[in-house]
Design a protein around this motif. Structure first.
Motif, PDB file in Angstrom:
ATOM      1  N   GLY A 129      27.370  40.366  51.206  1.00  0.00           N
ATOM      2  CA  GLY A 129      28.041  40.798  49.990  1.00  0.00           C
ATOM      3  C   GLY A 129      27.897  42.289  49.759  1.00  0.00           C
ATOM      4  O   GLY A 129      28.832  42.960  49.291  1.00  0.00           O
ATOM      5  N   GLY A 130      26.728  42.834  50.086  1.00  0.00           N
ATOM      6  CA  GLY A 130      26.521  44.269  49.955  1.00  0.00           C
ATOM      7  C   GLY A 130      27.433  45.057  50.881  1.00  0.00           C
ATOM      8  O   GLY A 130      27.906  46.146  50.518  1.00  0.00           O
ATOM      9  N   LEU A 186      27.268  40.038  44.934  1.00  0.00           N
ATOM     10  CA  LEU A 186      27.117  41.392  45.474  1.00  0.00           C
ATOM     11  C   LEU A 186      28.451  41.985  45.888  1.00  0.00           C
ATOM     12  O   LEU A 186      28.644  43.199  45.849  1.00  0.00           O
ATOM     13  CB  LEU A 186      26.172  41.365  46.675  1.00  0.00           C
ATOM     14  CG  LEU A 186      24.697  41.678  46.425  1.00  0.00           C
ATOM     15  CD1 LEU A 186      24.503  43.109  45.950  1.00  0.00           C
ATOM     16  CD2 LEU A 186      24.071  40.710  45.466  1.00  0.00           C
ATOM     17  N   GLY A 187      29.377  41.128  46.293  1.00  0.00           N
ATOM     18  CA  GLY A 187      30.670  41.628  46.747  1.00  0.00           C
ATOM     19  C   GLY A 187      31.618  42.005  45.634  1.00  0.00           C
ATOM     20  O   GLY A 187      32.642  42.654  45.880  1.00  0.00           O
ATOM     21  N   PHE A 188      31.281  41.617  44.381  1.00  0.00           N
ATOM     22  CA  PHE A 188      32.211  41.871  43.281  1.00  0.00           C
ATOM     23  C   PHE A 188      31.655  42.762  42.176  1.00  0.00           C
ATOM     24  O   PHE A 188      32.242  43.779  41.824  1.00  0.00           O
ATOM     25  CB  PHE A 188      32.673  40.545  42.671  1.00  0.00           C
ATOM     26  CG  PHE A 188      33.558  40.730  41.469  1.00  0.00           C
ATOM     27  CD1 PHE A 188      34.813  41.299  41.599  1.00  0.00           C
ATOM     28  CD2 PHE A 188      33.125  40.365  40.205  1.00  0.00           C
ATOM     29  CE1 PHE A 188      35.630  41.501  40.488  1.00  0.00           C
ATOM     30  CE2 PHE A 188      33.927  40.561  39.094  1.00  0.00           C
ATOM     31  CZ  PHE A 188      35.183  41.129  39.231  1.00  0.00           C
ATOM     32  N   TRP A 189      30.509  42.399  41.590  1.00  0.00           N
ATOM     33  CA  TRP A 189      30.059  43.069  40.381  1.00  0.00           C
ATOM     34  C   TRP A 189      29.723  44.548  40.561  1.00  0.00           C
ATOM     35  O   TRP A 189      30.069  45.353  39.673  1.00  0.00           O
ATOM     36  CB  TRP A 189      28.876  42.305  39.776  1.00  0.00           C
ATOM     37  CG  TRP A 189      29.283  40.949  39.296  1.00  0.00           C
ATOM     38  CD1 TRP A 189      28.960  39.750  39.859  1.00  0.00           C
ATOM     39  CD2 TRP A 189      30.136  40.651  38.188  1.00  0.00           C
ATOM     40  NE1 TRP A 189      29.551  38.719  39.176  1.00  0.00           N
ATOM     41  CE2 TRP A 189      30.277  39.238  38.143  1.00  0.00           C
ATOM     42  CE3 TRP A 189      30.795  41.424  37.242  1.00  0.00           C
ATOM     43  CZ2 TRP A 189      31.046  38.595  37.180  1.00  0.00           C
ATOM     44  CZ3 TRP A 189      31.568  40.788  36.274  1.00  0.00           C
ATOM     45  CH2 TRP A 189      31.682  39.396  36.252  1.00  0.00           C
ATOM     46  N   PRO A 190      29.070  44.978  41.651  1.00  0.00           N
ATOM     47  CA  PRO A 190      28.830  46.424  41.798  1.00  0.00           C
ATOM     48  C   PRO A 190      30.128  47.227  41.803  1.00  0.00           C
ATOM     49  O   PRO A 190      30.217  48.291  41.173  1.00  0.00           O
ATOM     50  CB  PRO A 190      28.102  46.528  43.142  1.00  0.00           C
ATOM     51  CG  PRO A 190      27.460  45.199  43.318  1.00  0.00           C
ATOM     52  CD  PRO A 190      28.424  44.210  42.731  1.00  0.00           C
ATOM     53  N   MET A 191      31.139  46.712  42.508  1.00  0.00           N
ATOM     54  CA  MET A 191      32.417  47.405  42.570  1.00  0.00           C
ATOM     55  C   MET A 191      33.082  47.450  41.198  1.00  0.00           C
ATOM     56  O   MET A 191      33.547  48.508  40.744  1.00  0.00           O
ATOM     57  CB  MET A 191      33.325  46.714  43.590  1.00  0.00           C
ATOM     58  CG  MET A 191      34.654  47.411  43.849  1.00  0.00           C
ATOM     59  SD  MET A 191      35.941  47.113  42.607  1.00  0.00           S
ATOM     60  CE  MET A 191      36.149  45.344  42.731  1.00  0.00           C
ATOM     61  N   LEU A 192      33.102  46.308  40.511  1.00  0.00           N
ATOM     62  CA  LEU A 192      33.777  46.256  39.213  1.00  0.00           C
ATOM     63  C   LEU A 192      33.139  47.213  38.213  1.00  0.00           C
ATOM     64  O   LEU A 192      33.823  47.997  37.548  1.00  0.00           O
ATOM     65  CB  LEU A 192      33.747  44.836  38.654  1.00  0.00           C
ATOM     66  CG  LEU A 192      34.328  44.688  37.235  1.00  0.00           C
ATOM     67  CD1 LEU A 192      35.811  45.004  37.233  1.00  0.00           C
ATOM     68  CD2 LEU A 192      34.068  43.311  36.668  1.00  0.00           C
ATOM     69  N   LEU A 193      31.813  47.164  38.099  1.00  0.00           N
ATOM     70  CA  LEU A 193      31.138  48.009  37.119  1.00  0.00           C
ATOM     71  C   LEU A 193      31.284  49.487  37.462  1.00  0.00           C
ATOM     72  O   LEU A 193      31.408  50.329  36.574  1.00  0.00           O
ATOM     73  CB  LEU A 193      29.666  47.619  37.018  1.00  0.00           C
ATOM     74  CG  LEU A 193      29.397  46.208  36.477  1.00  0.00           C
ATOM     75  CD1 LEU A 193      27.897  45.955  36.384  1.00  0.00           C
ATOM     76  CD2 LEU A 193      30.043  45.999  35.114  1.00  0.00           C
ATOM     77  N   ALA A 194      31.288  49.813  38.752  1.00  0.00           N
ATOM     78  CA  ALA A 194      31.405  51.217  39.159  1.00  0.00           C
ATOM     79  C   ALA A 194      32.770  51.800  38.813  1.00  0.00           C
ATOM     80  O   ALA A 194      32.871  52.925  38.317  1.00  0.00           O
ATOM     81  CB  ALA A 194      31.139  51.364  40.652  1.00  0.00           C
ATOM     82  N   MET A 225      26.079  52.497  36.881  1.00  0.00           N
ATOM     83  CA  MET A 225      26.805  51.228  36.758  1.00  0.00           C
ATOM     84  C   MET A 225      26.781  50.461  38.077  1.00  0.00           C
ATOM     85  O   MET A 225      26.662  49.229  38.099  1.00  0.00           O
ATOM     86  CB  MET A 225      28.234  51.496  36.311  1.00  0.00           C
ATOM     87  CG  MET A 225      28.353  52.034  34.902  1.00  0.00           C
ATOM     88  SD  MET A 225      27.832  50.830  33.652  1.00  0.00           S
ATOM     89  CE  MET A 225      29.308  49.796  33.570  1.00  0.00           C
ATOM     90  N   LEU A 226      26.885  51.194  39.171  1.00  0.00           N
ATOM     91  CA  LEU A 226      26.789  50.567  40.486  1.00  0.00           C
ATOM     92  C   LEU A 226      25.426  49.901  40.657  1.00  0.00           C
ATOM     93  O   LEU A 226      25.335  48.749  41.110  1.00  0.00           O
ATOM     94  CB  LEU A 226      27.015  51.616  41.576  1.00  0.00           C
ATOM     95  CG  LEU A 226      26.658  51.213  43.010  1.00  0.00           C
ATOM     96  CD1 LEU A 226      27.533  50.063  43.473  1.00  0.00           C
ATOM     97  CD2 LEU A 226      26.795  52.404  43.950  1.00  0.00           C
ATOM     98  N   CYS A 227      24.364  50.605  40.296  1.00  0.00           N
ATOM     99  CA  CYS A 227      23.018  50.044  40.408  1.00  0.00           C
ATOM    100  C   CYS A 227      22.848  48.820  39.512  1.00  0.00           C
ATOM    101  O   CYS A 227      22.185  47.843  39.892  1.00  0.00           O
ATOM    102  CB  CYS A 227      21.986  51.104  40.064  1.00  0.00           C
ATOM    103  SG  CYS A 227      21.879  52.434  41.280  1.00  0.00           S
ATOM    104  N   LEU A 228      23.455  48.872  38.327  1.00  0.00           N
ATOM    105  CA  LEU A 228      23.403  47.710  37.436  1.00  0.00           C
ATOM    106  C   LEU A 228      24.071  46.507  38.090  1.00  0.00           C
ATOM    107  O   LEU A 228      23.555  45.384  38.035  1.00  0.00           O
ATOM    108  CB  LEU A 228      24.096  48.045  36.114  1.00  0.00           C
ATOM    109  CG  LEU A 228      24.194  46.905  35.081  1.00  0.00           C
ATOM    110  CD1 LEU A 228      22.806  46.425  34.684  1.00  0.00           C
ATOM    111  CD2 LEU A 228      24.981  47.357  33.860  1.00  0.00           C
ATOM    112  N   GLY A 229      25.233  46.741  38.726  1.00  0.00           N
ATOM    113  CA  GLY A 229      25.923  45.656  39.425  1.00  0.00           C
ATOM    114  C   GLY A 229      25.111  45.113  40.582  1.00  0.00           C
ATOM    115  O   GLY A 229      25.074  43.896  40.813  1.00  0.00           O
TER     116      GLY A 229
END
Length: 214
Positions: free
Chosen positions: A136-137, A81-89, A103-107
């Motif tokens: 993580g959120g 949660l701490g990485f993928w939402p940020m990266l995809l966004a 993209m954020l929602c996908l992460g």
């Protein structure tokens, strides 16, 4: 559903190398991006330290909330949660707000599924995963606020290289034995607490039952 295929999404050996690569690419975007990414790495690192501290405290002293079956934060949920939402966004320019939100929602979905995989595989309780998702959120929220005006344009060659690297690390984490982090936490815990054996969930529950009888 093959939950074991989702677990590596929150694996230390996949997230941190990818995070450092992302940080290096963002640092080239200018001083503002470099400052924001330093803060994000500090938040992610701080969250990982909280995970480690919660596990050492449980193994050494049996801390936690028994009514919730909560012994520690799920590290996989925190990292995912701490990485993928940020990266995809940040792969989407800020002006394309709807796509960035998608993209954020996908992460977020990816991170939640990685956390739930730990429940389905019997590694963590639901409360531990929910605690990890919350922590993580929080990291993701802080990072996205700091990087809201930043995006990471990638050329095709770099995208292909990044995908291949991620697949290689992800595949390696599936085939290679995992890092013995839990063993390390137990060793640190027993050394600090002076106890001969680290707490286990069974011992933790047994101690609660004994107290209830008295």
């Amino acid at each position: 559903m093959g939950w074991h295929w989702l677990t590596p999404v929150g694996d230390l050996l996949l997230v941190w190398p990818t995070a450092l690569l992302t940080a290096g690419l963002l640092a080239r975007r200018g001083a503002q991006s470099a400052s924001a990414i330093r803060h994000w790495l500090l938040w992610l690192g701080g969250a990982c330290l909280l995970v480690a501290a919660s596990k050492v405290a449980f193994y050494g002293w049996g801390t936690g909330v028994r009514a919730w079956n909560l012994t520690c934060f799920s590290g996989h949920a925190v990292l995912a949660l701490g990485f993928w939402p940020m990266l995809l966004a940040i792969l989407v320019p800020p002006r394309r707000r709807r796509l960035r939100i998608a993209m954020l929602c996908l992460g977020l979905c990816l991170g939640v599924l990685a956390g739930l995989s730990r429940v389905m595989l019997g590694v963590h309780s639901l409360s531990e995963v929910l605690a990890g998702i919350a922590l993580g959120g929080g990291v993701a929220w802080l990072a996205l606020r700091a990087l809201r005006a930043t995006w990471l344009p990638l050329d095709r060659g770099l995208v292909a290289s990044a995908v291949l690297l991620a697949l290689a690390v992800w595949g390696g984490s599936r085939l290679a034995p995992p890092l013995p982090t839990e063993h390390w936490f137990r060793q640190v815990a027993t050394a600090l607490s002076g106890d001969e054996e680290p707490y286990s969930r069974r011992r933790w529950r047994h101690a609660e039952q004994m107290r209830g009888r008295h």
